[in-house]
Design an enzyme around this catalytic site. Structure first.
Site, PDB file in Angstrom:
ATOM      1  N   SER A   7       1.179  -1.233  -0.030  1.00 42.44           N
ATOM      2  CA  SER A   7      -0.245  -0.332  -0.052  1.00 42.44           C
ATOM      3  C   SER A   7       1.225   0.912   0.247  1.00 42.44           C
ATOM      4  O   SER A   7       1.520   1.396   0.747  1.00 42.44           O
ATOM      5  CB  SER A   7      -1.138  -0.453   1.218  1.00 42.44           C
ATOM      6  OG  SER A   7      -1.633   1.392   1.615  1.00 42.44           O
ATOM      7  N   HIS A  32      -1.450  -1.238  -3.603  1.00 39.30           N
ATOM      8  CA  HIS A  32      -3.094  -0.372  -3.269  1.00 39.30           C
ATOM      9  C   HIS A  32      -2.576   0.739  -3.449  1.00 39.30           C
ATOM     10  O   HIS A  32      -1.741   1.174  -2.871  1.00 39.30           O
ATOM     11  CB  HIS A  32      -2.704  -1.385  -2.428  1.00 39.30           C
ATOM     12  CG  HIS A  32      -4.104  -1.433  -1.053  1.00 39.30           C
ATOM     13  ND1 HIS A  32      -5.180  -2.209  -1.282  1.00 39.30           N
ATOM     14  CD2 HIS A  32      -4.514  -0.616  -0.780  1.00 39.30           C
ATOM     15  CE1 HIS A  32      -6.219  -2.126  -1.206  1.00 39.30           C
ATOM     16  NE2 HIS A  32      -6.084  -1.079  -0.339  1.00 39.30           N
ATOM     17  N   MET A  36      -9.233   8.093  -0.950  1.00 42.08           N
ATOM     18  CA  MET A  36     -10.284   8.710  -0.146  1.00 42.08           C
ATOM     19  C   MET A  36     -10.615   9.887  -0.262  1.00 42.08           C
ATOM     20  O   MET A  36      -9.478  11.299  -0.720  1.00 42.08           O
ATOM     21  CB  MET A  36      -9.237   8.334   1.579  1.00 42.08           C
ATOM     22  CG  MET A  36      -7.980   7.756   1.906  1.00 42.08           C
ATOM     23  SD  MET A  36      -7.743   7.557   3.806  1.00 42.08           S
ATOM     24  CE  MET A  36      -6.728   5.947   3.202  1.00 42.08           C
ATOM     25  N   HIS A  65      -8.252   0.807  -4.442  1.00 45.20           N
ATOM     26  CA  HIS A  65      -9.289   0.884  -3.371  1.00 45.20           C
ATOM     27  C   HIS A  65     -10.331   2.169  -2.927  1.00 45.20           C
ATOM     28  O   HIS A  65      -9.608   3.007  -2.985  1.00 45.20           O
ATOM     29  CB  HIS A  65      -8.800   0.282  -1.814  1.00 45.20           C
ATOM     30  CG  HIS A  65      -9.755   0.652  -0.553  1.00 45.20           C
ATOM     31  ND1 HIS A  65      -9.256   0.526   0.153  1.00 45.20           N
ATOM     32  CD2 HIS A  65     -11.615   0.681  -0.655  1.00 45.20           C
ATOM     33  CE1 HIS A  65     -10.280  -0.337   1.246  1.00 45.20           C
ATOM     34  NE2 HIS A  65     -11.331   0.068   0.623  1.00 45.20           N
ATOM     35  N   MET A  67     -12.143   4.437  -1.037  1.00 44.46           N
ATOM     36  CA  MET A  67     -12.747   4.913   0.026  1.00 44.46           C
ATOM     37  C   MET A  67     -13.482   6.551   0.027  1.00 44.46           C
ATOM     38  O   MET A  67     -13.610   6.898   0.440  1.00 44.46           O
ATOM     39  CB  MET A  67     -12.055   4.685   1.487  1.00 44.46           C
ATOM     40  CG  MET A  67     -11.811   3.068   1.237  1.00 44.46           C
ATOM     41  SD  MET A  67     -10.169   3.727   3.113  1.00 44.46           S
ATOM     42  CE  MET A  67      -8.504   3.769   1.987  1.00 44.46           C
TER      43      MET A  67
END
Length: 225
Positions: A7, A32, A36, A65, A67
């Site tokens: 990440s 990763h 956000m 990812h 979020m």
């Protein structure tokens, strides 16, 4: 297949290219990238421009990812920017099926994630539309947190549910994963391991190789069982 997904939330942003080279050369197959929005989670992190800039630099698989609230709004932008896997949160989607279908229509793999407080059974009806289930093992939004012990049973439950349905769905874990507890989550049924601080603090090459050795060793044991 067991996969390490370092990440970059824990990386040195001034040395991103150099550090991505190190993790890729050491054997990591995924990268990763946490996105956000400051709404679904308190923090703000990377955006499309970072993903597209990094895409020009490397061919490693981008495990993105999201979020963010209503991630369906941004899936196409991240697909164009170079995301290979786009993971969204169950809790952030007003229509989960539509969001996963939209990601697939963009030619990308779709992941579905759940926060620690969300019952694993809530994802059951969506598993046939997901390529990967991300079980958060900390509260999303901040790096460097400790692994939540209750996550182990949640991973086991997820793997059991996937097995009972006869599906080929990866289980990814994200949060507090270290060399000391990676075997725990592998034994529980996870096969895609996100690691931030455990990779980017200290000797990056050695950290990745150590974790890859555990991942590969566990896979060999599983094949022999």
């Amino acid at each position: 297949m067991n996969i390490l997904s370092p990440s970059i939330l824990a990386a040195d942003c001034a040395k991103l290219g150099e550090q991505i080279d190190l993790v890729q050369q050491a054997g990591a197959k995924y990268l990763h990238i946490d996105i956000m929005d400051g709404m679904f989670v308190p923090s703000i992190s990377f955006g499309m421009c970072v993903v597209s800039s990094l895409r020009k630099y490397t061919d490693i698989i981008f495990d993105v990812h999201l979020m963010v609230e209503e991630p369906i709004r941004y899936a196409a932008d991240f697909a164009r920017s170079g995301a290979d896997i786009i993971t969204v949160h169950l809790e952030a989607c007003s229509n989960v099926e539509e969001t996963l279908d939209w990601i697939h229509s963009l030619g990308r793999k779709a992941g579905l994630s759940v926060k620690p407080a969300t019952p694993i059974r809530c994802v059951e009806k969506y598993l046939d539309k997901a390529d990967m289930l991300l079980v958060m093992t900390v509260e999303p939004g901040f790096g460097g947190q400790r692994y939540l012990p209750a996550s182990t049973a949640r991973i086991r439950e997820a793997r059991k549910m996937i097995r009972e349905k006869g599906l080929n769905v990866d289980i990814e874990v994200d949060g507090g994963i270290t060399k000391e507890n990676i075997s725990l989550v592998l034994d529980a049924g996870a096969n895609v391991i996100v690691a931030g601080s455990a990779v980017f603090r200290g000797d990056i090459t050695r950290n990745v190789r150590d974790m890859m050795e555990i991942l590969d060793g566990h896979e060999e044991q599983t094949d022999l069982a």
